[in-house]
Write an enzyme that holds these catalytic residues in place. Sequence first.
Site, PDB file in Angstrom:
ATOM      1  N   CYS A 164      -0.814   6.659   8.940  1.00 55.74           N
ATOM      2  CA  CYS A 164      -1.286   4.735   8.545  1.00 55.74           C
ATOM      3  C   CYS A 164      -2.756   5.369   7.375  1.00 55.74           C
ATOM      4  O   CYS A 164      -2.385   6.281   6.701  1.00 55.74           O
ATOM      5  CB  CYS A 164      -1.686   3.964   9.834  1.00 55.74           C
ATOM      6  SG  CYS A 164      -3.101   4.540  10.094  1.00 55.74           S
ATOM      7  N   ARG A 190       0.728  -1.256   0.119  1.00 50.08           N
ATOM      8  CA  ARG A 190       0.000  -0.171   0.136  1.00 50.08           C
ATOM      9  C   ARG A 190       1.019   1.122  -0.279  1.00 50.08           C
ATOM     10  O   ARG A 190       0.458   1.816  -1.192  1.00 50.08           O
ATOM     11  CB  ARG A 190      -0.142   0.208   0.525  1.00 50.08           C
ATOM     12  CG  ARG A 190      -1.852  -0.444   1.128  1.00 50.08           C
ATOM     13  CD  ARG A 190      -2.685  -0.914   2.394  1.00 50.08           C
ATOM     14  NE  ARG A 190      -3.791   0.457   2.389  1.00 50.08           N
ATOM     15  CZ  ARG A 190      -4.609   0.633   3.517  1.00 50.08           C
ATOM     16  NH1 ARG A 190      -4.129   0.331   4.545  1.00 50.08           N
ATOM     17  NH2 ARG A 190      -5.018   2.146   3.518  1.00 50.08           N
TER      18      ARG A 190
END
Length: 283
Positions: free
Chosen positions: A238, A179
């Site tokens: 995040c 990611r």
Amino acid sequence: MHTTLIDAETLAAILDGCVIVDCRHDLFDEAAGPRGYAEGHIPRAWFMHQDTDLAGPKNGRNGRHPLPDRETMRRRLEAIGLTDDRQLVVYDAQGGMFAVRLWWLARWLGHRAVAVLDGGLPAWTKAGFPVTREAPKAPAAPGRLSERPSLAPSVDSAQVLANLGTRERLLVDARAPERYRGETEPLDPVAGHVPGAINRPFQQNLRPDGRYKPAEVLRQEFEALLAGRSPDRVMHQCGSGVTACHNILAMELAGLGGSMLYPGSWSEWCADPARPVATGAEP
């Protein structure tokens, strides 16, 4: 007072004196947490949902888990009996990846006596302690949490944007490597990372059994990552400001306190097409 982690045996010994919150969650199934709680939880534990109890309203620009209103959050914790001098213990079943959110939020409100159950529900049951389907009884009167200075510093998107030019602070991204590199993005509309951010997946803080690594090991790893920077020069992010708290707790456990959370994280950052996006691995 426990301020980072608590093990199952210690929690069992002080259970009656604690406020306990089950934070289990699944980013792809919002009903998973309540369902797991109903099937069995630690005695006396309340349940708080990541998407509602531990987050504020979304407006399409402030990320998937925006910070809740401070007063609303304080009242939620008071409603389950938390007071200034009472120990708060939070847990999940995923190595702390969701419980750390409430750990950080309690510190954000100035409550120091908050700890994550190391190893979560699996560690509790492995140690032979019981679970129940019974919800706790509401306290006769709510607790009282004084308004105190925050113990959890944070930064906003403007500060992260300004840092792109100065690079005075290190931005640490807790998401999975694929990611971070922009190879896949299952949750947000844009793939990639904030330019200059480095990758420290939160899973690297854990042993194979889901407990945190020893403090001395974490200290060595984070000191290598920081490369001489002071902890208060570190920002964490995040996808939506949840698992970034895992790295903050790991640093606190390692004796490297004072790092900052970017609560909006990638989901807020990529909501504005004017903000730059990087892909691939940082050099």
